[in-house]
Design a protein around this motif. Structure first.
Motif, PDB file in Angstrom:
ATOM      1  N   GLU A 189       0.855  -1.188   0.000  1.00 29.81           N
ATOM      2  CA  GLU A 189       0.000   0.000   0.000  1.00 29.81           C
ATOM      3  C   GLU A 189       0.890   1.237   0.000  1.00 29.81           C
ATOM      4  O   GLU A 189       1.813   1.335   0.806  1.00 29.81           O
ATOM      5  CB  GLU A 189      -0.858  -0.064   1.272  1.00 29.81           C
ATOM      6  CG  GLU A 189      -1.988   0.909   1.276  1.00 29.81           C
ATOM      7  CD  GLU A 189      -2.975   0.637   2.420  1.00 29.81           C
ATOM      8  OE1 GLU A 189      -3.124  -0.521   2.856  1.00 29.81           O
ATOM      9  OE2 GLU A 189      -3.577   1.620   2.884  1.00 29.81           O
ATOM     10  N   GLU A 190       0.585   2.187  -0.883  1.00 28.43           N
ATOM     11  CA  GLU A 190       1.432   3.385  -0.960  1.00 28.43           C
ATOM     12  C   GLU A 190       1.030   4.434   0.078  1.00 28.43           C
ATOM     13  O   GLU A 190      -0.135   4.552   0.441  1.00 28.43           O
ATOM     14  CB  GLU A 190       1.362   3.992  -2.361  1.00 28.43           C
ATOM     15  CG  GLU A 190       2.216   3.228  -3.341  1.00 28.43           C
ATOM     16  CD  GLU A 190       2.344   3.919  -4.685  1.00 28.43           C
ATOM     17  OE1 GLU A 190       2.690   5.109  -4.725  1.00 28.43           O
ATOM     18  OE2 GLU A 190       2.098   3.244  -5.700  1.00 28.43           O
ATOM     19  N   SER A 207       0.301  13.498   6.100  1.00 28.50           N
ATOM     20  CA  SER A 207       0.352  12.215   5.397  1.00 28.50           C
ATOM     21  C   SER A 207      -0.847  12.157   4.467  1.00 28.50           C
ATOM     22  O   SER A 207      -1.865  12.817   4.716  1.00 28.50           O
ATOM     23  CB  SER A 207       0.265  11.065   6.400  1.00 28.50           C
ATOM     24  OG  SER A 207      -1.037  11.019   6.961  1.00 28.50           O
ATOM     25  N   ALA A 208      -0.720  11.385   3.409  1.00 29.91           N
ATOM     26  CA  ALA A 208      -1.837  11.256   2.457  1.00 29.91           C
ATOM     27  C   ALA A 208      -1.656   9.986   1.655  1.00 29.91           C
ATOM     28  O   ALA A 208      -0.590   9.370   1.675  1.00 29.91           O
ATOM     29  CB  ALA A 208      -1.878  12.460   1.522  1.00 29.91           C
ATOM     30  N   GLN A 209      -2.723   9.579   0.987  1.00 30.70           N
ATOM     31  CA  GLN A 209      -2.618   8.500   0.018  1.00 30.70           C
ATOM     32  C   GLN A 209      -3.156   9.013  -1.300  1.00 30.70           C
ATOM     33  O   GLN A 209      -4.195   9.690  -1.355  1.00 30.70           O
ATOM     34  CB  GLN A 209      -3.364   7.256   0.515  1.00 30.70           C
ATOM     35  CG  GLN A 209      -2.595   6.619   1.674  1.00 30.70           C
ATOM     36  CD  GLN A 209      -3.165   5.306   2.159  1.00 30.70           C
ATOM     37  OE1 GLN A 209      -4.194   5.303   2.814  1.00 30.70           O
ATOM     38  NE2 GLN A 209      -2.496   4.201   1.843  1.00 30.70           N
ATOM     39  N   ASP A 210      -2.414   8.709  -2.349  1.00 26.02           N
ATOM     40  CA  ASP A 210      -2.707   9.208  -3.689  1.00 26.02           C
ATOM     41  C   ASP A 210      -3.134   8.017  -4.548  1.00 26.02           C
ATOM     42  O   ASP A 210      -3.005   6.872  -4.122  1.00 26.02           O
ATOM     43  CB  ASP A 210      -1.407   9.837  -4.219  1.00 26.02           C
ATOM     44  CG  ASP A 210      -1.558  10.504  -5.569  1.00 26.02           C
ATOM     45  OD1 ASP A 210      -2.691  10.713  -6.022  1.00 26.02           O
ATOM     46  OD2 ASP A 210      -0.519  10.817  -6.174  1.00 26.02           O
ATOM     47  N   HIS A 211      -3.641   8.265  -5.727  1.00 26.70           N
ATOM     48  CA  HIS A 211      -3.990   7.205  -6.684  1.00 26.70           C
ATOM     49  C   HIS A 211      -3.269   7.527  -7.981  1.00 26.70           C
ATOM     50  O   HIS A 211      -3.660   8.462  -8.676  1.00 26.70           O
ATOM     51  CB  HIS A 211      -5.499   7.175  -6.930  1.00 26.70           C
ATOM     52  CG  HIS A 211      -6.306   6.860  -5.704  1.00 26.70           C
ATOM     53  ND1 HIS A 211      -6.339   7.677  -4.615  1.00 26.70           N
ATOM     54  CD2 HIS A 211      -7.094   5.814  -5.399  1.00 26.70           C
ATOM     55  CE1 HIS A 211      -7.130   7.146  -3.689  1.00 26.70           C
ATOM     56  NE2 HIS A 211      -7.595   6.005  -4.150  1.00 26.70           N
ATOM     57  N   LYS A 212      -2.220   6.770  -8.277  1.00 34.15           N
ATOM     58  CA  LYS A 212      -1.335   7.152  -9.390  1.00 34.15           C
ATOM     59  C   LYS A 212      -1.831   6.717 -10.762  1.00 34.15           C
ATOM     60  O   LYS A 212      -1.560   7.376 -11.759  1.00 34.15           O
ATOM     61  CB  LYS A 212       0.057   6.549  -9.181  1.00 34.15           C
ATOM     62  CG  LYS A 212       0.815   7.129  -8.001  1.00 34.15           C
ATOM     63  CD  LYS A 212       1.633   8.321  -8.430  1.00 34.15           C
ATOM     64  CE  LYS A 212       2.170   9.100  -7.263  1.00 34.15           C
ATOM     65  NZ  LYS A 212       3.023   8.344  -6.371  1.00 34.15           N
ATOM     66  N   ARG A 213      -2.546   5.598 -10.805  1.00 36.52           N
ATOM     67  CA  ARG A 213      -2.940   5.093 -12.121  1.00 36.52           C
ATOM     68  C   ARG A 213      -4.152   5.847 -12.656  1.00 36.52           C
ATOM     69  O   ARG A 213      -5.019   6.263 -11.893  1.00 36.52           O
ATOM     70  CB  ARG A 213      -3.271   3.599 -12.046  1.00 36.52           C
ATOM     71  CG  ARG A 213      -2.149   2.732 -11.540  1.00 36.52           C
ATOM     72  CD  ARG A 213      -1.022   2.660 -12.573  1.00 36.52           C
ATOM     73  NE  ARG A 213      -0.125   1.568 -12.239  1.00 36.52           N
ATOM     74  CZ  ARG A 213      -0.212   0.347 -12.773  1.00 36.52           C
ATOM     75  NH1 ARG A 213      -1.131   0.066 -13.664  1.00 36.52           N
ATOM     76  NH2 ARG A 213       0.637  -0.590 -12.412  1.00 36.52           N
ATOM     77  N   PRO A 233      -4.976   6.677   6.786  1.00 34.37           N
ATOM     78  CA  PRO A 233      -5.320   5.795   7.913  1.00 34.37           C
ATOM     79  C   PRO A 233      -4.258   4.728   8.188  1.00 34.37           C
ATOM     80  O   PRO A 233      -4.156   4.253   9.303  1.00 34.37           O
ATOM     81  CB  PRO A 233      -6.625   5.127   7.463  1.00 34.37           C
ATOM     82  CG  PRO A 233      -7.148   5.978   6.370  1.00 34.37           C
ATOM     83  CD  PRO A 233      -5.991   6.641   5.723  1.00 34.37           C
ATOM     84  N   ILE A 234      -3.456   4.377   7.200  1.00 34.27           N
ATOM     85  CA  ILE A 234      -2.446   3.325   7.393  1.00 34.27           C
ATOM     86  C   ILE A 234      -1.327   3.778   8.352  1.00 34.27           C
ATOM     87  O   ILE A 234      -0.637   2.947   8.947  1.00 34.27           O
ATOM     88  CB  ILE A 234      -1.845   2.888   6.030  1.00 34.27           C
ATOM     89  CG1 ILE A 234      -1.031   1.603   6.200  1.00 34.27           C
ATOM     90  CG2 ILE A 234      -1.038   3.968   5.372  1.00 34.27           C
ATOM     91  CD1 ILE A 234      -0.486   1.021   4.910  1.00 34.27           C
ATOM     92  N   LEU A 235      -1.173   5.088   8.516  1.00 34.39           N
ATOM     93  CA  LEU A 235      -0.062   5.585   9.341  1.00 34.39           C
ATOM     94  C   LEU A 235      -0.420   5.508  10.823  1.00 34.39           C
ATOM     95  O   LEU A 235      -1.360   6.156  11.268  1.00 34.39           O
ATOM     96  CB  LEU A 235       0.266   7.033   8.960  1.00 34.39           C
ATOM     97  CG  LEU A 235       1.516   7.603   9.619  1.00 34.39           C
ATOM     98  CD1 LEU A 235       2.768   6.883   9.144  1.00 34.39           C
ATOM     99  CD2 LEU A 235       1.640   9.096   9.349  1.00 34.39           C
TER     100      LEU A 235
END
Ligand code: AMP
Ligand code: GLY
Length: 420
Positions: A189-190, A207-213, A233-235
């Motif tokens: 998970e990125e 912190s953040a999560q992005d969607h690259k594709r 939330p993963i952090l």
């Protein structure tokens, strides 16, 4: 004081929005900016690779601070150039910018300092390249060494594809470098993890999560980022301690051993494999679109933060964050990330009523006779903050429905990991 922000994306619009709240600032200039920055700042039509022209504007307009948004001017040494002229500038110098500007530099720094990252090899010629790929497992990742505007990474499903891609890079597909980096594919998970750094000291900056594709279900080509949410939330505390001890601190020490030091925002692009963080890449700037969500949660005066970093007073900083959840969805021009439509009118934007927790950050737009036109691949960032991600996403989708633009598309599955 007067400040200038360099760049023209959603990230820069979000920085302008946040800095506009600072009582320390009189005038904000954005170089060159977009239609959205034009609502909160004065856009100056100067090419950001033309340092002399930027310097002329700084002296003429009595600009006290320069904040650099994108990586290219940093890698080209704008910080060294302006500091030599006694201008205060927020960002890393040319040497430290190699963390993003050269993947080979970053990977070697990891190797020398035992920083967990994908196994890799670099090649300047065909010698040994085919053997190396043939002895690796697929999928395999092929990267251009230098900057490539988010297009320098190919995840290849066959060895043949990997060899073809690597040959194209060696033959000069990207102007910035002919060196190719071949990497093991990491599954996990990125996580985008941000810190502010002044030399040896650093402090968490979101912190953040992005969607690259580009495609739903994480399919299709890589892009600059199609949507993000913050906080990630993963952090958790245990993971954060590993990130600091195994990645951030060895990196800052590694730079020091090489005679360098870091100042500005450092963005670690991580992949989390079974609870362990591995470094995919470093970026020497805020993420885009991660900046858009992080800025909407930041409660401390951003100018105060920037001054503390530039003046080496980071230790005294206490950064306050909202406890809300922020999300952004990127509205792109049809065709992106390949050839996309340009100069297409976006209707109804000015009639959309936003409440205080909703934001439309502009990226590839310009205004002509009060009409907004698209101009880039990523065009608008619809952003919302609320008590939970589900509410934020619903509000974003509502706004997207009201935008009358036949030539755009967006991913409807942003935040799928949140199971909302
Ligand atoms: P980079 O330009 O190195 O950040 O890579 C862009 C994107 O490609 C990353 O955010 C990942 O989604 C993907 N990627 C890069 N390297 C790897 C890798 N070794 N394994 C899996 N995915 C990768
Ligand atoms: N969103 C990814 C980046 O800014 O590089």
């Amino acid at each position: 004081m007067n400040i200038a922000i360099l760049g023209s994306g959603g990230r820069e619009h979000a920085l302008c929005y946040k800095l506009k709240q600072s009582p320390k600032i009189e005038k904000i200039y954005c170089i060159p900016g977009n239609a959205g920055t034009g609502f909160v700042a004065l856009n100056l039509n100067i090419d950001i690779s033309n340092f002399e022209e930027i310097y002329k504007a700084i002296t003429k307009l009595q600009i006290d601070y320069v904040i650099v948004g994108p990586e290219q001017p940093l890698v080209n040494g704008i910080v060294d150039f302006l500091e030599n002229k006694n201008i205060k500038v927020f960002g890393p110098n040319k040497f430290a910018s190699k963390l993003e500007g050269s993947k080979a530099f970053m990977k070697n720094l990891c190797k020398e300092n035992n920083i967990p990252t994908a196994r890799f090899a670099t090649f300047d010629s065909l010698e040994g390249l085919e053997d190396f790929i043939n002895n690796s497992k697929v999928p395999i990742v092929v990267k251009a060494d230098g900057l490539a505007a988010g297009k320098g990474v190919a995840i290849c499903q066959t060895k043949n594809d990997a060899i073809l891609e690597a040959k194209e890079i060696l033959n000069g597909k990207f102007k910035s470098s002919r060196t190719v980096v071949i990497e093991e594919f990491l599954k996990g998970e990125e996580l985008s993890y941000f810190i502010l750094v002044n030399q040896d000291e650093y402090i968490f900056f979101g912190s953040a999560q992005d969607h690259k594709r580009v495609g739903e279900g994480e399919t299709g080509l890589n892009t600059g980022g199609m949507g993000a949410y913050s906080p990630a939330p993963i952090l958790n505390e245990a993971l954060e301690n590993k990130i600091k001890n195994k990645i951030i601190e060895p990196t800052l020490k590694g730079l020091k051993k090489l005679g360098g030091s870091y100042k500005g925002i450092l963005y670690a692009g991580l992949i989390i494999c079974e609870g362990e963080p591995l470094l995919i890449e470093y970026n020497i700037r805020m993420g885009d679109p991660e900046c858009q969500v992080i800025m909407t949660l930041l409660e401390t005066d951003l100018m105060e933060i920037i001054e503390s970093v530039v003046n080496n007073k980071i230790k005294q900083l206490k950064i306050k964050w909202s406890s809300e959840k922020s999300m952004t969805i990127v509205l792109c021009a049809n065709g992106y990330p390949q050839k996309y439509i340009k100069n297409s009118e976006i209707k109804n934007l000015n009639n959309i009523k936003l409440n205080d927790d909703d934001f439309i950050f502009h990226a590839g737009t310009y205004e002509k006779d009060k009409i907004i036109f698209s101009h880039g691949g990523r065009v608008l960032n619809i952003t919302s903050r609320s008590k939970d991600f589900k509410t934020s996403k619903n509000r974003i989708l509502n706004i997207l429905e009201k935008i009358d633009w036949k030539d755009g598309f967006y991913r409807k599955d942003i935040g799928w990991r949140l199971k909302i």
